[in-house]
Enzyme design. Structure first.
Site, PDB file in Angstrom:
ATOM      1  N   ILE A 192      41.738  33.513  39.144  1.00 21.53           N
ATOM      2  CA  ILE A 192      40.722  32.692  39.268  1.00 21.53           C
ATOM      3  C   ILE A 192      41.158  31.696  40.090  1.00 21.53           C
ATOM      4  CG2 ILE A 192      38.724  31.377  38.415  1.00 21.53           C
ATOM      5  CD1 ILE A 192      38.352  33.735  36.083  1.00 21.53           C
ATOM      6  N   ALA A 275      41.194  26.043  35.450  1.00 21.86           N
ATOM      7  CA  ALA A 275      41.254  27.555  35.635  1.00 21.86           C
ATOM      8  C   ALA A 275      42.148  28.072  34.801  1.00 21.86           C
ATOM      9  CB  ALA A 275      41.287  28.126  37.310  1.00 21.86           C
ATOM     10  N   ARG A 278      40.168  32.576  30.074  1.00 19.40           N
ATOM     11  CA  ARG A 278      38.886  32.497  29.407  1.00 19.40           C
ATOM     12  C   ARG A 278      39.002  33.273  28.070  1.00 19.40           C
ATOM     13  NH1 ARG A 278      34.830  32.559  32.832  1.00 19.40           N
ATOM     14  NH2 ARG A 278      33.369  33.867  31.583  1.00 19.40           N
ATOM     15  N   HIS A 450      45.017  58.991  60.582  1.00 14.19           N
ATOM     16  CA  HIS A 450      45.862  57.921  61.369  1.00 14.19           C
ATOM     17  C   HIS A 450      45.008  57.443  62.755  1.00 14.19           C
ATOM     18  CE1 HIS A 450      49.232  56.204  63.604  1.00 14.19           C
ATOM     19  NE2 HIS A 450      48.694  56.666  64.834  1.00 14.19           N
TER      20      HIS A 450
HETATM   21  P1  FAD Z   1      29.830  38.788  30.661  1.00 17.27           P
HETATM   22  O1  FAD Z   1      29.862  39.343  32.232  1.00 17.27           O
HETATM   23  O2  FAD Z   1      30.526  37.694  30.523  1.00 17.27           O
HETATM   24  O3  FAD Z   1      28.386  38.947  30.273  1.00 17.27           O
HETATM   25  C1  FAD Z   1      28.203  38.349  28.989  1.00 17.27           C
HETATM   26  C2  FAD Z   1      26.561  38.517  29.020  1.00 17.27           C
HETATM   27  O4  FAD Z   1      26.069  38.008  27.555  1.00 17.27           O
HETATM   28  C3  FAD Z   1      26.053  36.877  29.559  1.00 17.27           C
HETATM   29  O5  FAD Z   1      25.004  36.908  30.411  1.00 17.27           O
HETATM   30  C4  FAD Z   1      25.994  36.012  28.425  1.00 17.27           C
HETATM   31  O6  FAD Z   1      25.089  34.948  28.620  1.00 17.27           O
HETATM   32  C5  FAD Z   1      25.330  37.108  27.578  1.00 17.27           C
HETATM   33  N1  FAD Z   1      25.356  36.706  26.073  1.00 17.27           N
HETATM   34  C6  FAD Z   1      26.535  36.042  25.404  1.00 17.27           C
HETATM   35  N2  FAD Z   1      26.268  35.769  24.049  1.00 17.27           N
HETATM   36  C7  FAD Z   1      24.925  36.259  23.685  1.00 17.27           C
HETATM   37  C8  FAD Z   1      24.274  36.336  22.677  1.00 17.27           C
HETATM   38  N3  FAD Z   1      24.756  35.987  21.371  1.00 17.27           N
HETATM   39  N4  FAD Z   1      22.881  36.731  22.893  1.00 17.27           N
HETATM   40  C9  FAD Z   1      22.451  37.112  24.106  1.00 17.27           C
HETATM   41  N5  FAD Z   1      23.214  37.038  25.348  1.00 17.27           N
HETATM   42  C10 FAD Z   1      24.586  36.613  25.132  1.00 17.27           C
HETATM   43  N6  FAD Z   1      36.390  40.729  37.224  1.00 17.27           N
HETATM   44  C11 FAD Z   1      36.470  41.840  38.094  1.00 17.27           C
HETATM   45  O7  FAD Z   1      36.764  42.711  37.612  1.00 17.27           O
HETATM   46  N7  FAD Z   1      36.649  41.491  39.488  1.00 17.27           N
HETATM   47  C12 FAD Z   1      36.525  40.149  39.876  1.00 17.27           C
HETATM   48  O8  FAD Z   1      36.610  40.151  41.181  1.00 17.27           O
HETATM   49  C13 FAD Z   1      36.479  39.037  39.113  1.00 17.27           C
HETATM   50  N8  FAD Z   1      36.178  37.749  39.544  1.00 17.27           N
HETATM   51  C14 FAD Z   1      35.818  36.709  38.790  1.00 17.27           C
HETATM   52  C15 FAD Z   1      35.741  35.436  39.201  1.00 17.27           C
HETATM   53  C16 FAD Z   1      35.278  34.360  38.494  1.00 17.27           C
HETATM   54  C17 FAD Z   1      35.122  33.010  38.982  1.00 17.27           C
HETATM   55  C18 FAD Z   1      35.277  34.724  36.980  1.00 17.27           C
HETATM   56  C19 FAD Z   1      34.822  33.694  36.207  1.00 17.27           C
HETATM   57  C20 FAD Z   1      35.352  36.007  36.377  1.00 17.27           C
HETATM   58  C21 FAD Z   1      35.920  36.931  37.488  1.00 17.27           C
HETATM   59  N9  FAD Z   1      35.868  38.413  37.008  1.00 17.27           N
HETATM   60  C22 FAD Z   1      36.189  39.449  37.629  1.00 17.27           C
HETATM   61  C23 FAD Z   1      35.757  38.829  35.401  1.00 17.27           C
HETATM   62  C24 FAD Z   1      34.608  39.299  35.037  1.00 17.27           C
HETATM   63  O9  FAD Z   1      33.550  38.479  35.259  1.00 17.27           O
HETATM   64  C25 FAD Z   1      34.347  39.628  33.548  1.00 17.27           C
HETATM   65  O10 FAD Z   1      35.464  40.470  33.297  1.00 17.27           O
HETATM   66  C26 FAD Z   1      32.852  40.091  33.331  1.00 17.27           C
HETATM   67  O11 FAD Z   1      31.994  39.578  33.706  1.00 17.27           O
HETATM   68  C27 FAD Z   1      32.997  40.733  31.880  1.00 17.27           C
HETATM   69  O12 FAD Z   1      31.732  41.562  31.610  1.00 17.27           O
HETATM   70  P2  FAD Z   1      31.102  41.377  30.181  1.00 17.27           P
HETATM   71  O13 FAD Z   1      29.956  42.145  30.577  1.00 17.27           O
HETATM   72  O14 FAD Z   1      32.197  41.910  29.173  1.00 17.27           O
HETATM   73  O15 FAD Z   1      30.703  40.067  29.751  1.00 17.27           O
HETATM   74  P1  AMP Z   2      44.465  33.408  34.035  1.00 17.05           P
HETATM   75  O1  AMP Z   2      44.715  33.660  32.670  1.00 17.05           O
HETATM   76  O2  AMP Z   2      44.823  34.411  34.920  1.00 17.05           O
HETATM   77  O3  AMP Z   2      43.091  32.940  34.163  1.00 17.05           O
HETATM   78  O4  AMP Z   2      45.420  32.231  34.381  1.00 17.05           O
HETATM   79  C1  AMP Z   2      45.452  30.876  33.819  1.00 17.05           C
HETATM   80  C2  AMP Z   2      46.956  30.351  33.953  1.00 17.05           C
HETATM   81  O5  AMP Z   2      46.290  28.844  33.561  1.00 17.05           O
HETATM   82  C3  AMP Z   2      47.840  30.873  33.168  1.00 17.05           C
HETATM   83  O6  AMP Z   2      48.863  31.201  34.128  1.00 17.05           O
HETATM   84  C4  AMP Z   2      48.465  29.543  32.695  1.00 17.05           C
HETATM   85  O7  AMP Z   2      49.807  29.665  32.310  1.00 17.05           O
HETATM   86  C5  AMP Z   2      47.618  28.503  33.063  1.00 17.05           C
HETATM   87  N1  AMP Z   2      47.767  27.329  32.324  1.00 17.05           N
HETATM   88  C6  AMP Z   2      47.296  27.214  31.052  1.00 17.05           C
HETATM   89  N2  AMP Z   2      47.331  25.725  30.673  1.00 17.05           N
HETATM   90  C7  AMP Z   2      47.821  24.955  31.559  1.00 17.05           C
HETATM   91  C8  AMP Z   2      47.990  23.564  31.902  1.00 17.05           C
HETATM   92  N3  AMP Z   2      47.842  22.725  30.845  1.00 17.05           N
HETATM   93  N4  AMP Z   2      48.767  23.062  32.900  1.00 17.05           N
HETATM   94  C9  AMP Z   2      48.842  24.021  33.846  1.00 17.05           C
HETATM   95  N5  AMP Z   2      48.701  25.558  33.885  1.00 17.05           N
HETATM   96  C10 AMP Z   2      48.249  25.990  32.705  1.00 17.05           C
END
Ligand code: FAD
Ligand code: AMP
Length: 473
Positions: A192, A275, A278, A450
């Site tokens: 990220i 970043a 998560r 190709h």
């Molecule tokens: P989520 O997408 O997190 O959805 C969970 C949902 O549950 C949310 O709407 C939340 O509000 C809801 N929720 C939580 N608790 C409750 C509750 N108790 N009651 C009701 N609702 C609730 N992954 C990729 O594969 N490709 C990418 O390019 C990619 N890019 C990303 C870029 C960014 C900036 C970020 C932050 C993430 C990215 N990811 C990517 C990761 C991806 O977003 C997650 O892996 C994915 O969203 C997980 O899906 P999920 O359904 O498990 O949960």
């Molecule tokens: P990702 O798990 O791919 O989202 O990457 C997060 C990255 O943040 C990891 O590579 C961690 O090593 C790095 N990270 C976590 N805490 C710190 C910190 N305090 N300073 C610098 N990098 C960090």
């Protein structure tokens, strides 16, 4: 009387909405509880991925790449543009439109599949029972034979850099800047951090990434991460490894303090993106009496088939172990919805593709060379550089390589690693080959059009047996 369903899904991200749609396709009366508030302060389906993750980040990566190309690359094609302007709010608005189209699309799919969307918070009470607290109004108990937890994940916050929503933001805030910061700091050079850093760097920010680990992109094959590192630094990304952020002073500038092998350091920035990874979202997910088992890392504990410790309760996506990737959660959601319909369902965790959508893109599936070495698995590796690929040269995108690793005795594919143009699309072929238990020879015998970038995958497979054509093997 309590509402009664066959299936209740908590969470409408990719894992949850895939589970719900497949459950409905399997003939189950299905409801999804989700309380995500999206753009314009309205409830929105699609979770992190559609609203603040995969999709908006890719929209901004695309826009920023177009801008960068217009500024720097088109002249080489003989296209001369006098002045390239930038309208960041318009870019952010376009991103919001893409998101709105897709989240609205999920709402349409729910209607078409007769899935009820219960807007609010869901809490597991135990086998067969969930408490639903609507965004407005009184909580009620809903009953379901099968319950699927798909509550996803949240950004990790660190005390060293508390978010202020203005200058110090997480990935969600980084998708909303209304102008380009002059100097941008990013804590964490993971997937990220690199994607967000790339967006703002292409738009003109001077970006410094502070990464605590000594190695760059540790999960990536070392040859590929070295190549990517070289390309990123050439673009101007200032990636400082072994740099652990310890505190931030928010004065006129943000002074970001960190420690590296030479001691205490600091860097001044205007904005800072945190970043650092998560964490699974389990706050308020289950009543204490439910006794839902959470593992030591905070994930809902599940078996191979995503069953929790509670009968009839499953969990899928980021809230359970495994890579935090949308498509991994989607497949788990489908698997569970099929299993509860007594159909076949499985997820092959060994062939989950990974993609980093930077420039160059980085994509891989299977094992890295360093992991195979450490495990003592006999292997053979072949590689092919995009510099010798006609299509890549025609596109002016000749950086990077494809690397194919096969078992030394059986020739079965063990891993494929790509750094370069359209790596995100090219990796699909490797995933299919691995899923079918294919070998490097199989991949080398398949006809590739190709001139295409995919010829590099073909040539890398041939190179495993020193038979690549456009390379001195
Ligand atoms: P989520 O997408 O997190 O959805 C969970 C949902 O549950 C949310 O709407 C939340 O509000 C809801 N929720 C939580 N608790 C409750 C509750 N108790 N009651 C009701 N609702 C609730 N992954 C990729 O594969 N490709 C990418 O390019 C990619 N890019 C990303 C870029 C960014 C900036 C970020 C932050 C993430 C990215 N990811 C990517 C990761 C991806 O977003 C997650 O892996 C994915 O969203 C997980 O899906 P999920 O359904 O498990 O949960
Ligand atoms: P990702 O798990 O791919 O989202 O990457 C997060 C990255 O943040 C990891 O590579 C961690 O090593 C790095 N990270 C976590 N805490 C710190 C910190 N305090 N300073 C610098 N990098 C960090």
């Amino acid at each position: 009387m309590a509402k009664q369903y066959d299936v209740v899904v908590i969470g409408a991200g990719p894992a949850g909405y895939h589970a719900a749609i497949r459950a409905a396709q399997n003939g189950f009366k299905t409801a999804v509880i989700d309380g995500f508030i999206g753009a314009e302060g309205k409830p929105a389906l699609g979770g992190t991925c559609l609203n603040v993750g995969c999709i908006p980040s890719k929209a901004l990566l695309e826009s920023s790449e177009q801008y960068h190309k217009a500024q720097h690359d088109l002249a080489a094609h003989g296209i001369l543009i006098d002045q390239v302007g930038l309208d960041v709010p318009a870019m952010i608005e376009r991103k919001a439109k893409v998101v709105k189209g897709l989240t609205g699309g999920i709402a349409q799919l729910f209607k078409a599949n007769k899935i009820e969307w219960l807007q609010g918070h869901g809490k597991l009470l135990g086998s067969g029972e969930v408490e639903f607290a609507p965004i407005k109004g009184k909580a009620e108990v809903v009953k379901a034979k099968h319950i699927i937890l798909a509550t996803g994940s949240k950004p990790i916050e660190i005390d060293a850099a508390p978010l202020d929503g203005e200058r110090i933001v997480d990935s969600t805030g980084a998708l909303e800047f209304q102008d380009v910061p002059k100097r941008l700091g990013v804590i964490g050079a993971g997937v990220i951090g690199l994607e967000m850093g790339s967006v703002w760097s292409r738009l003109g920010a001077k970006v410094v990434l502070l990464e605590a680990q000594d190695s760059f992109l540790a999960p990536v094959d070392a040859q590929c991460s070295r190549d990517a590192y070289r390309q990123f630094t050439k673009q101007g990304l200032d990636i400082r490894l072994g740099a652990r952020v310890t505190s931030v002073n928010a004065g006129k500038n943000l002074s970001v303090h960190y420690e590296d092998k030479d001691g205490k350091q600091s860097v001044q920035v205007d904005k800072l993106i945190v970043a650092v990874g998560r964490r699974p979202q389990t706050d308020g997910l289950a009543a204490d009496e439910a006794n839902l088992l959470i593992d030591e890392r905070g994930f809902v504990h599940v078996d191979e088939q995503c069953r929790t410790n509670i009968p009839g309760v499953y969990a899928v996506g980021d809230v359970v172990r495994g890579p935090m990737l949308a498509h991994k959660g989607m497949e788990e959601g489908i698997m569970v919805a099929d299993l509860i319909a007594d159909k076949y369902g499985h997820v092959n965790y060994d062939s989950v593709p990974w993609v980093i959508y930077t420039h160059p893109e980085i994509a891989w599936v299977g094992k890295t060379e360093q992991a195979l070495k450490a495990a003592g698995v006999p292997y053979k590796a072949g590689s092919f550089s995009f510099a010798a690929n006609g299509r890549a040269l025609a596109m002016d995108q000749s950086g990077g390589l494809v690397k194919v690793i096969a078992h030394a005795e059986t020739d079965r594919l063990l891993g494929v690693h790509i750094v370069g143009p359209m790596a995100s699309e090219l990796i699909a072929e490797a995933v299919v080959t691995m899923e079918f238990g294919g070998s490097a020879e199989d991949l080398g015998r398949i006809i590739h059009a190709h001139p295409t970038l995919s010829e590099s995958v073909h040539e890398a497979a041939l190179s495993v047996h020193k038979q690549a054509i456009h390379k001195a093997n």
